[in-house]
Each structure stands twice: as structure tokens, then as C-alpha cells.
Design a protein around this motif. Structure first.
Motif, PDB file in Angstrom:
ATOM      1  N   TYR A 311       0.801  -1.210   0.000  1.00  0.00           N
ATOM      2  CA  TYR A 311       0.000   0.000   0.000  1.00  0.00           C
ATOM      3  C   TYR A 311       0.842   1.272   0.000  1.00  0.00           C
ATOM      4  O   TYR A 311       0.301   2.378   0.040  1.00  0.00           O
ATOM      5  N   ASP A 312       2.142   1.118  -0.073  1.00  0.00           N
ATOM      6  CA  ASP A 312       3.012   2.244  -0.376  1.00  0.00           C
ATOM      7  C   ASP A 312       2.733   2.613  -1.840  1.00  0.00           C
ATOM      8  O   ASP A 312       2.813   1.747  -2.717  1.00  0.00           O
ATOM      9  N   PRO A 313       2.372   3.860  -2.153  1.00  0.00           N
ATOM     10  CA  PRO A 313       2.004   4.217  -3.520  1.00  0.00           C
ATOM     11  C   PRO A 313       3.056   3.846  -4.567  1.00  0.00           C
ATOM     12  O   PRO A 313       2.710   3.474  -5.699  1.00  0.00           O
ATOM     13  N   ALA A 331      -3.520   6.797  -4.965  1.00  0.00           N
ATOM     14  CA  ALA A 331      -2.321   7.652  -4.941  1.00  0.00           C
ATOM     15  C   ALA A 331      -1.220   7.129  -5.864  1.00  0.00           C
ATOM     16  O   ALA A 331      -0.293   7.866  -6.221  1.00  0.00           O
ATOM     17  N   ALA A 332      -1.311   5.856  -6.280  1.00  0.00           N
ATOM     18  CA  ALA A 332      -0.319   5.304  -7.205  1.00  0.00           C
ATOM     19  C   ALA A 332      -0.418   5.959  -8.576  1.00  0.00           C
ATOM     20  O   ALA A 332       0.542   5.921  -9.355  1.00  0.00           O
ATOM     21  N   ARG A 333      -1.558   6.554  -8.847  1.00  0.00           N
ATOM     22  CA  ARG A 333      -1.745   7.208 -10.145  1.00  0.00           C
ATOM     23  C   ARG A 333      -0.721   8.326 -10.347  1.00  0.00           C
ATOM     24  O   ARG A 333      -0.120   8.466 -11.422  1.00  0.00           O
ATOM     25  N   ASP A 334      -0.501   9.132  -9.321  1.00  0.00           N
ATOM     26  CA  ASP A 334       0.450  10.241  -9.438  1.00  0.00           C
ATOM     27  C   ASP A 334       1.871   9.728  -9.633  1.00  0.00           C
ATOM     28  O   ASP A 334       2.681  10.361 -10.313  1.00  0.00           O
ATOM     29  N   VAL A 335       2.174   8.577  -9.039  1.00  0.00           N
ATOM     30  CA  VAL A 335       3.501   7.992  -9.209  1.00  0.00           C
ATOM     31  C   VAL A 335       3.731   7.629 -10.668  1.00  0.00           C
ATOM     32  O   VAL A 335       4.780   7.939 -11.256  1.00  0.00           O
ATOM     33  N   LEU A 336       2.753   6.977 -11.291  1.00  0.00           N
ATOM     34  CA  LEU A 336       2.888   6.592 -12.690  1.00  0.00           C
ATOM     35  C   LEU A 336       2.875   7.817 -13.601  1.00  0.00           C
ATOM     36  O   LEU A 336       3.619   7.878 -14.586  1.00  0.00           O
ATOM     37  N   ALA A 337       2.046   8.787 -13.268  1.00  0.00           N
ATOM     38  CA  ALA A 337       1.951   9.989 -14.100  1.00  0.00           C
ATOM     39  C   ALA A 337       3.273  10.743 -14.168  1.00  0.00           C
ATOM     40  O   ALA A 337       3.578  11.401 -15.179  1.00  0.00           O
TER      41      ALA A 337
END
Length: 387
Positions: A311-313, A331-337
């Protein structure tokens, strides 16, 4: 090949066994009998059972799983990872004798579909997690997935990945858009439509098509829906009921529209951009396959730490990029973006991995089928589906 497709090829989707069908109500385990002496502090190991093709692997060495290796390096906990779950009912039958007889299963962490998780929770076969050890879960778990009917507040389960059961269709061959479940019953689709054969997979979307709130559907709603499906079967409008072989039918053009899983369609679209996936205006079912810690697991704290790791993004983004299901960590979305890799950055904009606000408003988690209902409902549905 998607994970679900592989399971069908391997013979997944076995018939419900006797124990699974009846729910084994006499085998309930009380809360004070579920835990064992936790060896986590001295024994830095963990046994994790999952489905095939459901975790990231190294491009050059498929035996290496980068997200697991990172956890092992950071914590010093050795994870024994097995891909032994090919079917919910089959796995239930495999470990239920131990659980109902108050014995260890040899597994500290398992992943099964939420409709099956509901049985484990009702039977008291899994342990409540300590959220104090899971700050990432507390902070980042998708609000839509936080409180299913069978496990309010997600005390016993944590989603591994999620997905949507909606409609897939070939827009070019059909020549029009599909926006509603009722669009499947148009005359130009007679004999070119398939539905999912599994009761738990199929019923919610069909109820939503009738305007039913699937968070609180009733037996009358179910039978009314079955009456409609029965007429469609009788008129040969519905071509057949399928497992994941709908993928082949849709790809070949034998079928123009079908019930489908979002994760499968992402992979279909890579080969055929004319394939569309739609969340109908009336809504679609959001489902999950979740992590649970079985009773008497000897490494509960280690298992809780591993769950929180995912669950760490940053880690959730790594996993989402590989499995392509709906990510339970928005919140993982921002990491990929923010990735410099164009393909990874594009995943952040894929609504089948990160549903946009408009789609999220139409998603709902269906209330589960109770043990009392299951025998009656499965008998009727299986007769319709030819099972």
C-alpha cells in the motif's frame, strides 16, 4: 494472456464443492480461538499464497519478483511465495479441513475473491488485522473499497487488486455505442451476446441493468432478473454463457458484445483498438480479490507488514503497471503519471486502472449472497447457464 484467461486454460472454475456450497455453518471459530503464538519476531519468514500471474516479475528472469525482493531487502523477512490458487472453490476445499478443525494451514497470507472472503469472515476463519501496523492501508486504501457488506471497515480483509465487471463490445463491427445493459437486448445483437456463467460474477451487473441498488438487493430482485434472462435464453438472444473464453469469441467476431472484466479488456485493446469497455449508465460492479491472514498463522505481524508494503504508492504503482487491474491505491496514479517512461505515464490516464470521477460514481460493491440464499439462487442460475 491475462491471469483469468490462464486460469480457464488450466481448468479453473471448478464446480462448487459441498463445503463451499453449504457454508459449513457448524464450523464457526470464535474470536478467542483464532490466533496462535506469533513467531514473527524470531522467525523472519512468511508463507504467501496467491494466484498465477498476479504479481510483478523481472523482464529478464520470471522467477524474480521485484516488489517482493524489495520488501525482503528492507525488512529481512524471507517470503515463500507460491502460485497455488487457481479457483476460489477449489482452494476453499483445500484448506477448509484444517480451518474447520482448528489446525494451521501452513500459510500466513492468502488472496481470494471477495465473495469467497465473505465465507471465511462469516465462519471466523481469518484473523483481524492490527491497523496500527498498517499506516499505508489506513491512509491510501481506496474509499470505494473500504467497507464492503461482509467486512465493514475492512478489519479482516485488504484488497490486493480490484476490477470492474462491465460490458465489452466491438464498436466497429457493431456500428454503434453501448451505454446501457438494456442495449445488449437490441435486435441487432440476437445470438451475438454472451453472459458470464458464474453466479457471483454475473448477477450484479444484470441487476443494475434493472435499476436495482446492488448494495441492498433482494430475492425478488434476483428472481425477476432471472425471469428476464430465461426469456432471452429461450429466444436464443443470448449465444451462451462463458468463463473467460468470451475473450476468444469477442476477438474472433463470433460475439459482438458480452459481460467482461476490465483487466481482460486492457489486454484485448492492445491487439484490437476497436474493442471498447463500458461501465453502463446504470452502474457496474466493483469487485476485489483480497488479502487475508488465516487462523493460527504463525507469522501474523510479518504478514501485516507485507500487506502494508503493497500500500506504499510507489509499490502499488509498480504492481499496477504489471497486472493492469484497478489499483486499490489511487495515490499510485500520481507515481505513474510522473514517470519518464511514456508507456508507464499513459497507464495513469487509463480509467480501467484508475477510474475517473464520472466512472467512480457509477461503481458499487454488491452485497454478498448469504449461505441461506446460495443454494436456491445457484440452483436457478446454474439451470439458466447450463451448468
Amino acid at each position: 494472456m491475462s491471469r483469468r484467461s490462464l486460469l480457464r486454460a488450466l481448468g479453473g472454475g471448478a464446480a462448487v464443492g459441498t463445503l463451499a456450497g453449504c457454508g459449513v455453518p457448524a464450523a464457526y471459530i470464535a474470536p478467542d480461538e483464532r490466533s496462535a503464538g506469533d513467531r514473527s519476531a524470531k522467525d523472519r519468514t512468511l508463507a504467501f499464497a496467491n494466484w498465477p500471474l498476479y504479481i510483478d516479475t523481472d523482464d529478464k528472469d520470471a522467477t524474480k519478483r521485484p516488489s517482493l525482493l524489495a520488501f525482503e531487502k528492507r525488512t529481512g523477512i524471507d517470503v515463500r511465495y507460491t502460485e497455488e490458487i487457481n479457483d476460489n472453490d477449489e482452494f476453499f476445499g483445500k484448506i477448509s479441513p484444517s480451518l474447520m478443525n482448528h489446525q494451521e494451514t501452513g500459510r500466513d497470507l492468502i488472496v481470494i475473491s471477495d465473495w469467497m472472503c465473505a465465507r471465511f469472515v462469516r465462519l471466523g476463519w481469518v484473523q483481524e488485522m492490527d491497523r496500527a501496523r498498517q499506516p499505508n492501508v489506513t491512509k491510501y486504501l481506496d474509499p470505494l473499497l473500504r467497507s464492503p457488506h461482509f467486512d465493514p471497515g475492512r478489519k479482516f480483509t485488504v484488497p490486493w487488486q480490484s476490477g470492474i465487471t462491465g460490458i465489452a463490445y466491438n464498436k466497429r463491427k457493431l456500428g454503434r455505442e453501448i451505454k446501457h445493459v438494456s442495449d445488449l437486448w437490441a435486435d441487432d445483437l440476437k445470438g451475438r451476446v454472451t453472459l458470464l456463467s458464474g453466479l457471483d460474477e454475473a448477477f450484479a451487473l444484470l441487476l443494475q441493468g434493472d435499476g436495482v441498488d446492488v448494495t441492498k438487493w433482494t430475492a425478488d430482485d434476483f428472481h425477476r432478473m432471472c425471469d428476464k434472462v430465461e426469456k432471452l435464453v429461450g429466444s436464443h438472444h443470448i449465444r451462451r454463457f462463458t468463463g473467460n473464453d468470451y475473450i476468444k469469441d469477442l476477438s474472433s467476431g463470433d460475439v459482438l458484445a458480452c459481460q467482461a472484466y476490465s483487466g481482460d479488456v486492457i489486454q484485448l485493446q492492445a491487439d484490437d483498438p476497436d474493442i471498447e469497455f463500458v461501465v453502463p449508465e446504470e452502474g457496474a460492479e466493483l469487485w476485489a480479490e483480497s488479502l487475508m491472514i488465516p487462523n493460527l498463522a504463525r507469522h501474523k505481524r510479518n504478514a501485516e507488514r507485507l500487506i502494508d508494503h503493497y500500500y506504499d504508492p510507489e509499490v502499488a504503482a509498480e504492481l499496477a503497471a504489471w497486472v493492469n487491474y484497478v489499483c486499490p491505491v489511487p495515490a499510485a496514479r500520481d507515481v505513474l503519471a510522473s514517470s519518464k517512461d511514456k508507456d508507464l505515464a499513459a497507464l495513469a490516464e487509463d480509467p480501467l486502472i484508475f477510474p475517473d470521477d464520472a466512472m467512480r460514481k457509477r461503481l458499487a460493491i454488491a452485497r454478498d449472497i448469504t449461505p441461506k440464499e446460495r443454494t436456491e439462487f445457484a440452483k436457478r442460475w446454474n439451470a439458466l447457464a447450463g451448468l
